[in-house]
Design a protein around this motif. Structure first.
Motif, PDB file in Angstrom:
ATOM      1  N   SER A 238       0.989  -1.176   0.023  1.00  0.00           N
ATOM      2  CA  SER A 238       0.056  -0.010  -0.140  1.00  0.00           C
ATOM      3  C   SER A 238       0.843   1.406   0.098  1.00  0.00           C
ATOM      4  O   SER A 238       2.013   1.295   0.447  1.00  0.00           O
ATOM      5  N   ASN A 239       0.333   2.261  -0.798  1.00  0.00           N
ATOM      6  CA  ASN A 239       0.958   3.677  -0.455  1.00  0.00           C
ATOM      7  C   ASN A 239       0.896   3.863   0.777  1.00  0.00           C
ATOM      8  O   ASN A 239       0.179   3.744   1.544  1.00  0.00           O
ATOM      9  N   VAL A 243      -1.268   9.326   0.605  1.00  0.00           N
ATOM     10  CA  VAL A 243      -0.705   9.274  -0.753  1.00  0.00           C
ATOM     11  C   VAL A 243      -1.701   8.395  -1.429  1.00  0.00           C
ATOM     12  O   VAL A 243      -1.853   7.302  -1.579  1.00  0.00           O
ATOM     13  N   ARG A 245      -3.269   7.066  -5.264  1.00  0.00           N
ATOM     14  CA  ARG A 245      -2.885   6.349  -6.657  1.00  0.00           C
ATOM     15  C   ARG A 245      -2.537   7.463  -7.393  1.00  0.00           C
ATOM     16  O   ARG A 245      -1.477   7.140  -8.526  1.00  0.00           O
ATOM     17  N   ARG A 248       0.885   8.813  -6.606  1.00  0.00           N
ATOM     18  CA  ARG A 248       1.969   7.816  -6.943  1.00  0.00           C
ATOM     19  C   ARG A 248       2.228   7.760  -8.523  1.00  0.00           C
ATOM     20  O   ARG A 248       3.578   7.823  -8.833  1.00  0.00           O
ATOM     21  N   TYR A 282       3.894  -0.863  -9.500  1.00  0.00           N
ATOM     22  CA  TYR A 282       2.612   0.025  -9.501  1.00  0.00           C
ATOM     23  C   TYR A 282       1.482  -0.932  -9.915  1.00  0.00           C
ATOM     24  O   TYR A 282       0.417  -0.625  -9.437  1.00  0.00           O
ATOM     25  N   GLN A 285       0.175  -3.191  -7.163  1.00  0.00           N
ATOM     26  CA  GLN A 285      -0.609  -2.479  -6.290  1.00  0.00           C
ATOM     27  C   GLN A 285      -2.193  -2.523  -6.670  1.00  0.00           C
ATOM     28  O   GLN A 285      -3.030  -2.283  -5.626  1.00  0.00           O
TER      29      GLN A 285
ATOM     30  N   LEU B 952       9.577   3.059  -1.468  1.00  0.00           N
ATOM     31  CA  LEU B 952       8.463   3.793  -1.756  1.00  0.00           C
ATOM     32  C   LEU B 952       7.568   3.814  -0.559  1.00  0.00           C
ATOM     33  O   LEU B 952       6.889   4.621  -0.296  1.00  0.00           O
ATOM     34  N   ASN B 953       7.297   2.560  -0.005  1.00  0.00           N
ATOM     35  CA  ASN B 953       6.374   2.592   0.938  1.00  0.00           C
ATOM     36  C   ASN B 953       6.558   2.023   2.331  1.00  0.00           C
ATOM     37  O   ASN B 953       5.734   2.343   3.334  1.00  0.00           O
TER      38      ASN B 953
END
Lengths: 484, 1058
Positions: A238-239, A243, A245, A248, A282, A285, B952-953
């Motif tokens: 998860s972001n 944040v 999508r 991102r 990406y 996700q 990133l996370n």
């Protein structure tokens, strides 16, 4: 560095593939990165390091239902009516035959044989015995091959579970899934090629280890990716909070622009691979949450898997996700269900365990079949060893335990390339020794590889001076009788 | 560069016979690898699998006449049987045979043809021959070359039609050196200092500064941790904790102090066997205790003991000699000249270790050595210093107090006539004389409303210390209802007279204690005849326990008393026996909460346990003060002081005055007493410092009379020793023998390994150093220098480096310095078209390598760039962020839980991350950190989507981005481009260029709007991570810059060393 090694890095096939497709954007160092090549030739059955199958593959993928702790073959599958007569007698020396036993029962003065405290009946055209505690698995008797003569040298959990998953008892070797991810690759670029799920049983849980799905000496990208029932389904998916999508997306676009500039400045072709991996992250996700979201599963399918189908972290839930992964082409999915180590109170505990796994396991096979997936998906079901005919601890009217037993145990397989409605291997009346058609755990793995089109002897990786194999250094053999 | 051109170039590079330039076919480079992988299995060193008695690893056998045919006739293809067999397609004839599934390729056949035609010249395997220093090739370009390394590299480039790249710019060099030598990036000011240093040796000065830093030691140690299979857990079955970080700290110190590699080797392989070995040398020997051990209930211990020996043999051979000796466990080695018998001779060196096959899951398995951590050492020094200071203050006080003392004694003297006996101490809150019983009840003379009742067989006795008393028999006791609990943080004292049937009495004379509630309460205690006390909130985490060091005498009335000052510390708790203050041992020290319990006071036991059968008790007293020693003495009838007070000052002897003065100071002079209490506290902490033992596992051999014999294990099975022949320790015959004067022990073995004549040790080490600095070894199989290993790209260079290392005192820093000061190292890493054509993998160094940092350094860099990094050198492993539940879901019955550390421990360098080997830190695992269950000498370097998800996370990286943003926003830079330049200086050691500014400016402007429109987003993002955010910063700007910072931390140029 020798010519051989350079070839190992820059395999002929990759170069030919590149030649066919054009090379410019990828650059030379990406030659080291098989997944990029996979995209280069989607028509090839394999997307990994192997140039292609050694034989025509019967199956494309595996779902491995691993029951950790040593499920009792005696109480589930390997029934001999004579066991009733032998109930309570001392294990004859002629049967034990000096065989070593674990430190847990080696001090026991008496080894009374115990017949299963369950009813058994015959099922399927083949008339195989199944215990009353696995009625659903019994009902798919005509879909499976039941192997009653699997054996392993190990007598304790850690070495045994390591051996069956990596080919040897000692740590350091790649797991079966990692081998396949390295060799075959995955046709699905938005999901990991090797997925592991763990469910908690109701009994004593033996430990699991990262090495069971680890990559050993293979590149670590081939290690199994755990799908988890709490938190992110895949770690770090998860972001961060706050944040979105879209944000991102903008971040990745910015990163990619600067990385492309860096590529021009440095000439390093590996940068293209990095950009591609960020894009795959990406895509994961969304593809992973979609995958684990069962809202599009119709009621009759959920019913098939039973009452726990929607309960995250249950074996049933994991079975359903396994099917969805297979549907999306993921080549190796492995479920670990814990809690089979019944040293005591076996009759009640194994019944509980079976309540949790019986319906979903059978449902999985049925579901795959009705979707036309079973013909190229192999389902394997079993643990690291079986259990002893003799009681561990006191034998009473309705209670007893059983110790570990590696000399024979039962597993079943179904699907692509595997004979349906078949039984293989025979044990003595004590389900203690194999009397016919032994199948070593490495033979089993060799046979499964064969179904995938892989010759286990040619499926090697040079490490520490040896051409290492999943199936170990002894001489495992494919069991042709198991093949359809 | 045309596309097709590149493809063709790569194809021809790979598929053509690697005859480069004018070089002919080389046996070692071209032929041996083929023989080894395709022929040695049946025609190699292993007798068992050998066919037709033909050996192709030996020239003699290959050329021998065999009934008229010869496998190889140099120069004559037609007469060489080998050639016919290779070409044959008859399954009976062809070689390798079809069942081997290892057919010869066309290129290989061509190589054989060439080699046979050229005369089939044989060479000894390159790494097994004596190590001699080759001469340095004349440098084609003297202006380029900086040291001998460059001569070798340049020659090899020239042969391939390549030229070296120009030197990298100074910013790149500064960053490269910092990353390579310390694993951390330079700060902008460090870069600036280097740019500003115009002296000719600026570069060398930087190198030397970095080599002297803690970072260098940490960087080198990390690599060694992989080799040593270091972990904080035991691996098998339960994978329980162990403490081996003292060994890791030993390695840190060794690299920091540049311990010579031969000493580094000997101490790790046999430090315990060195004469009068130090604690440090014993710790070092723990190298071979790092392996996996089991605690699984069902194991057969011998099976695993053998496993451990096998692991030690394998690791020693892989790490130091590049030998895959483990192959000979079950049968003679297929490729290298190591027979199974030789294997077991080598094995015999390790077959006498004292650690068992079945080991503990609860910490360290013996043999161990006690160690002090750096923290402990530091604290001990602090305490000792403080103690000395207070002692000086006491001396000063002694002088000051003299006058008051004199006045006091005079006053006492004047009163002495009236006072025949000392005044009874004040503060008596409960007194049970136990003289009279009525209906099983006896009074408390102070607390009249208490009910004190006899139960069971306890009975009143006459003729006790003072009149009547109480005797405990069987399960009898006396219970006091309504006894008021003392408070843990107020002083109190208690005791009684007691007579025990023997001198080894155990149990509680009396107690008010609830055993069922972690033993809350207090007692008067006997431990094997020694008196003591428990004062407990929760045993044993929150409690005080002291036991006097003297035993009571049996069958005699004796006086026991405990005084407690309310400090919660053992130092404030005293045990008196017959008025004498006893030295005591401390078994618990630290009470911080209530000791009150519902349970009544009972004489003769605790509430239900610790019964003192046969003990007699009299005159039990409780005070709500800490009685002074003289008061206790007076209660015990051993008062020495009162009589002295009856002597006038002028009549006292100096000794008598000294006794009185000491008594005055310790009991009555408040300032002196305060200082004394402080010293007691220090003493207590010093005692407990010694008690919280840290151990480290070490090697130790069995005693001489219990030496295990070594037999060959048939098929390598622990259960199948061939007892017909014993094997004594020895080294393989193909290597130089051990010197006569070396003992046939691990120590002798270690010294043999570093003997200058050993052909492998220096080569293997030099290759590993090269790999550490250049990212890839000169031989790409650092753990296999045998015939299946990788032929080195620069055979002469590896020999030169090895000999130079050996001949210069095995000086590691010197070797590393030599590499990083070469022109080869200082090249630009820019990849050019001709590189991709002629050397795509960069084997020959026409450019500097460019590669992603090790996983640990990826995280360390993020912490350093953001300002979060906490630099402590060494110490126990730490548990930084990781997703919850990872241990529980795999651990034995869910019994091992990960408890995250807090505060600074979240931000240590990643090499200090607690390494649980069955479930290692997942963020590091994503970046190729090995599990370290087994020795690893070469890490993979992969590039995966999981890595992107981590950087990133992962909470750690998001928090780092937030701190990096704060660093940028508080830097003083005001414009966007100034801020961005500042950020890039930190992350990449150079300012941002126009493109980067434009890309990120656009992102900034878009995102700050998003945050302003949706303030919750900013709050959410800024709340990630444990540390608080800087509330002074505008949250929208801070959040926007957090994303920018995250992007910068994720750039390829930040993640790569270039």
């Amino acid at each position: 560095m020798s010519n051989l090694e350079i070839q190992q890095i820059l395999s002929r096939r990759k170069l030919l593939q590149l030649g066919a497709r054009g090379f410019g954007a990828l650059g030379a160092a990406s030659l080291l990165n098989p997944s990029l090549f996979a995209e280069a030739n989607p028509s090839s059955p394999f997307q990994g390091t192997l140039a292609g199958p050694h034989f025509k593959p019967a199956a494309k993928r595996i779902i491995y239902l691993f029951f950790s702790g040593g499920p009792s073959h005696i109480d589930m599958y390997d029934y001999h009516p004579e066991m009733r007569k032998n109930h309570g007698i001392e294990l004859p020396d002629s049967i034990r035959n000096g065989q070593r036993i674990t430190g847990m029962t080696s001090g026991q003065k008496s080894f009374p044989c115990v017949a299963p405290m369950f009813d058994f009946s015959r099922h399927g055209k083949n008339g195989s015995w199944f215990s009353e505690i696995i009625p659903n698995i019994a009902s798919i008797a005509d879909e499976i091959t039941l192997v009653k003569s699997v054996h392993t040298e190990a007598i304790n959990h850690d070495p045994a579970i390591t051996a069956i998953n990596t080919g040897v008892q000692q740590p350091g070797k790649p797991s079966m899934g990692a081998w396949l991810d390295w060799g075959m690759g995955s046709p699905n670029k938005n999901l990991p090629g090797y997925v592991v799920m763990i469910s908690k049983g109701r009994g004593q849980s033996q430990a699991l280890y990262d090495r069971l799905w680890g990559s050993g000496f293979l590149p670590s990208k081939h290690q199994g990716v755990k799908f988890r029932s709490a938190g992110d389904p895949v770690l770090y998916l998860s972001n961060p909070k706050g944040v979105s999508r879209d944000m991102r997306r903008s971040m990745l676009d910015g990163i990619a622009k600067i990385n492309q500039a860096k590529k021009k400045e440095s000439g390093d072709p590996e940068i293209d691979a990095r950009i591609a991996q960020y894009e795959m992250a990406y895509r994961m996700q969304t593809s992973v949450p979609e995958l684990v979201d069962l809202k599009d599963e119709p009621k009759h399918v959920l019913d098939l898997y039973g009452k726990d189908a929607m309960r995250k972290g249950s074996f049933a839930h994991n079975c359903l996700i396994a099917r969805r992964l297979s549907e999306r082409g993921v080549p190796f999915v492995q479920l670990f269900h814990r809690g089979w180590d019944q040293h005591g109170s076996l009759p009640s505990k194994i019944r509980q365990q079976c309540e949790d796994v019986d319906q979903p396991a059978a449902a999985l096979v049925r579901d795959l079949k009705q979707r036309g997936l079973l013909k190229d998906t192999i389902v394997i079901c079993g643990g690291e060893f079986g259990r002893t005919i003799y009681s561990q601890g006191k034998l009473t009217k309705d209670n007893h335990g059983r110790d570990h037993h590696g000399r024979c145990f039962s597993m079943w397989l179904a699907g692509g390339g595997i004979k349906a409605g078949f039984e293989y291997g025979k044990t003595d009346d004590f389900a203690y020794n194999i009397v016919e058609n032994p199948v070593h755990v490495n033979d089993l793995n060799a046979t499964v590889l064969q179904c995938l089109g892989i010759d286990h002897e040619r499926f090697t990786y040079r490490y520490l001076g040896l051409d290492q194999r999943l199936t170990g250094v002894e001489h495992p053999k494919v069991i042709p009788e198991l093949l359809a | 560069m045309g596309k097709s051109h590149t493809i063709l170039a790569v194809l021809s590079f790979s598929l053509s016979v690697p005859v480069v330039g004018k070089e002919s076919v080389s046996f070692n480079r071209d032929i041996r690898p083929i023989l080894s992988s395709k022929c040695f299995h049946c025609h190699g060193p292993s007798e068992k699998s050998r066919k037709a008695k033909l050996r192709l690893d030996l020239q003699q056998s290959a050329l021998a006449d065999r009934d008229g045919t010869r496998a190889i006739v140099p120069g004559k293809l037609d007469e060489s049987e080998l050639w016919h067999r290779i070409l044959s397609d008859d399954p009976e004839e062809m070689m390798p045979p079809p069942e081997s599934k290892k057919p010869m390729t066309k290129q290989e056949i061509e190589l054989f043809r060439q080699w046979l035609k050229d005369g089939a010249e044989w060479e000894r395997h390159w790494s097994f021959g004596a190590l001699e220093k080759p001469s340095v090739p004349e440098v084609g370009d003297p202006a380029w070359s900086r040291n001998p390394i460059d001569g070798f590299v340049h020659r090899s480039l020239r042969n391939r039609g390549l030229k070296p790249s120009p030197e990298a710019d100074r910013r790149t060099l500064a960053r490269r050196l910092h990353l390579d030598l310390t694993g951390l990036p330079p700060t902008p000011s460090e870069v600036k200092a280097f740019l500003d240093d115009k002296s000719p040796d600026a570069y060398e000065k930087l190198v030397d500064r970095l080599l002297a830093s803690d970072g260098y030691a940490e960087r080198m140690t990390l690599v060694w941790m992989d080799a040593a299979r270091y972990g904080d857990t035991s691996v098998f079955h339960d994978d329980g904790p162990r403490t081996m970080w003292p060994w890791r700290d030993w390695v840190l110190d060794a690299y920091k102090n540049n311990m010579p590699f031969d000493q580094f080797t000997v101490e790790q392989l046999a430090g315990d066997l060195l004469p009068e070995s130090t604690v440090e040398q014993k710790i070092a020997s723990g190298f071979n205790r790092n392996h996996a051990t089991t605690d699984e209930g069902g194991v057969i211990a011998e099976e695993f003991r053998v496993e451990y020996v096998v692991d030690r043999v394998k690791t020693t051979a892989n790490v130091w000699m590049g030998l895959t000796m483990e192959c000979a466990q079950c049968h003679s080695h297929m490729y290298d000249p190591i027979s199974q018998e030789e294997y077991y001779r080598f094995y015999a060196f390790y077959n006498n270790n004292a650690d068992p096959g079945m080991q503990t899951r609860r910490g360290n398995q013996a043999p161990v050595v006690n160690v002090q951590s750096a923290d402990q050492r530091k604290r001990k020094e602090e305490l000792e210093k403080r103690d000395a200071e207070i002692s000086k203050k006491q001396e000063a006080r002694r002088k000051e107090a003299r006058k008051a003392f004199d006045e006091w004694t005079d006053e006492q003297f004047l009163n002495a006539g009236e006072k025949k006996t000392p005044v009874a101490p004040a503060g008596l809150v409960s007194h049970l004389p136990l003289d009279g019983f009525e209906k099983n009840l006896t009074p408390d003379l102070v607390r009249k409303d208490s009910e004190c009742r006899l139960h069971g067989k306890a009975k009143p006795v006459g003729g006790a210390k003072f009149n009547g008393g109480l005797k405990i028999e069987g399960n009898g006791y006396l219970e006091v209802k309504g006894f008021k609990d003392p408070q843990w943080n107020k002083p109190f004292s208690y005791g009684c007279w007691v007579k025990t049937p023997n001198g080894n009495q155990n149990g509680a004379v009396f107690a008010k204690m609830d055993e069922g509630n972690s033993y809350r309460g207090f007692d008067l205690w006997f431990q094997n005849g020694k008196p003591g006390a428990h004062i407990i909130h929760k045993w044993q985490d929150n409690a005080v326990k002291v036991v006097g060091k003297k035993k009571v005498a049996a069958k005699k009335w004796q006086h026991l008393f405990i005084t407690y000052d309310g400090s919660g510390r053992a130092a404030g708790t005293r045990v008196y026996l017959n008025g004498e203050k006893l030295d005591h041992t401390v078994e618990a020290d630290g009470l911080t909460a209530t000791i009150a319990t519902d349970k009544p006071l009972r004489l003769g036991r605790r509430f239900g346990t610790s019964i003192v059968n046969g003990v007699e008790i009299d005159d039990v007293r409780f005070y709500d003060r800490e009685l002074t020693s003289i008061e206790v003495q007076s209660l015990s009838g051993s008062d020495q002081i009162t009589p002295l007070l009856a002597i006038s000052a002028s009549d006292r002897t100096p000794e008598q005055t000294k006794v009185l003065f000491d008594h005055y100071l310790h009991s009555l002079d408040k300032p002196f007493r305060e200082l004394g209490k402080e010293r007691d506290k220090i003493g207590g902490e010093l005692a407990s410092l010694g008690k919280t033992k840290i151990t480290s596992m070490i090697m130790a051999d069995n005693p001489a009379n219990k030496m295990r014999k070594t037999y060959l294990l048939m098929r390598g099975q622990y259960s199948s020793p061939d007892k017909t022949k014993e094997f004594l320790p020895d080294t393989p015959a193909f290597l130089p023998p051990m010197k006569e004067d070396l003992p046939k022990t691990r120590l002798g073995l270690a010294k043999w390994i570093v003997d200058p004549k050993h052909p492998l040790t220096a080569r293997v080490a030099a290759n590993r150093h090269w790999q550490t600095i250049f990212g890839r070894g000169l031989s790409n199989t650092p753990s296999d220098f045998g015939s299946q290993g990788s032929w080195p790209t620069h055979p002469d260079l590896i020999n030169w480096l090895a000999a130079d290392f050996r001949d210069n005192g095995w000086n590691v820093k010197r070797a590393i310095r030599q590499m990083v000061t070469s022109a080869t190292y200082r090249q630009s890493s820019v990849t050019r078209a001709e590189h991709l054509e002629k050397d795509p993998v960069n084997l020959y160094h026409a450019r500097a390598p460019r590669f992603r940092m090790m996983g640990e350094f990826v995280r360390d860099n993020a912490l350093a760039i953001s300002g979060l990094l906490k630099r402590d050198f060494g110490g126990a492993g730490v548990k930084p962020y990781q997703p919850p539940g990872l241990w529980v879901e795999v651990s034995l019955s869910g019994g091992r839980k990960f408890i995250r550390d807090k505060g600074e421990k979240l931000y240590r360098r990643s090499m200090y991350t607690y390494w649980k080997r069955s479930a290692p830190q997942p963020a590091l695992m994503a970046f190729d950190t090995p599990t370290r269950e087994v020795c690893v000498l070469q890490r993979q370097r992969t590039n995966t989507p999981m890595q992107a998800l981590v950087t990133l996370n992962d909470e750690q990286f998001v928090e780092a981005a937030r701190h990096f943003a704060r660093r940028i926003l508080t830097s003083g830079a005001q414009t966007f481009s100034d801020r961005l330049n500042f950020a890039f200086e930190w992350a990449t050691s150079r300012p941002a260029d126009q493109l980067r500014i434009e890309v990120l400016q656009k992102f900034h402007d878009e995102q700050s709007k998003v945050f302003r429109d949706d303030p919750k987003r900013a709050e959410d993002l800024l709340s990630v991570g444990e540390s608080p955010r800087d509330a002074k910063l505008d949250p929208y700007e801070h959040a926007t810059w957090t994303l920018l910072a995250s992007m910068i931390l994720n750039l390829d140029e930040t993640l790569n060393r270039e």
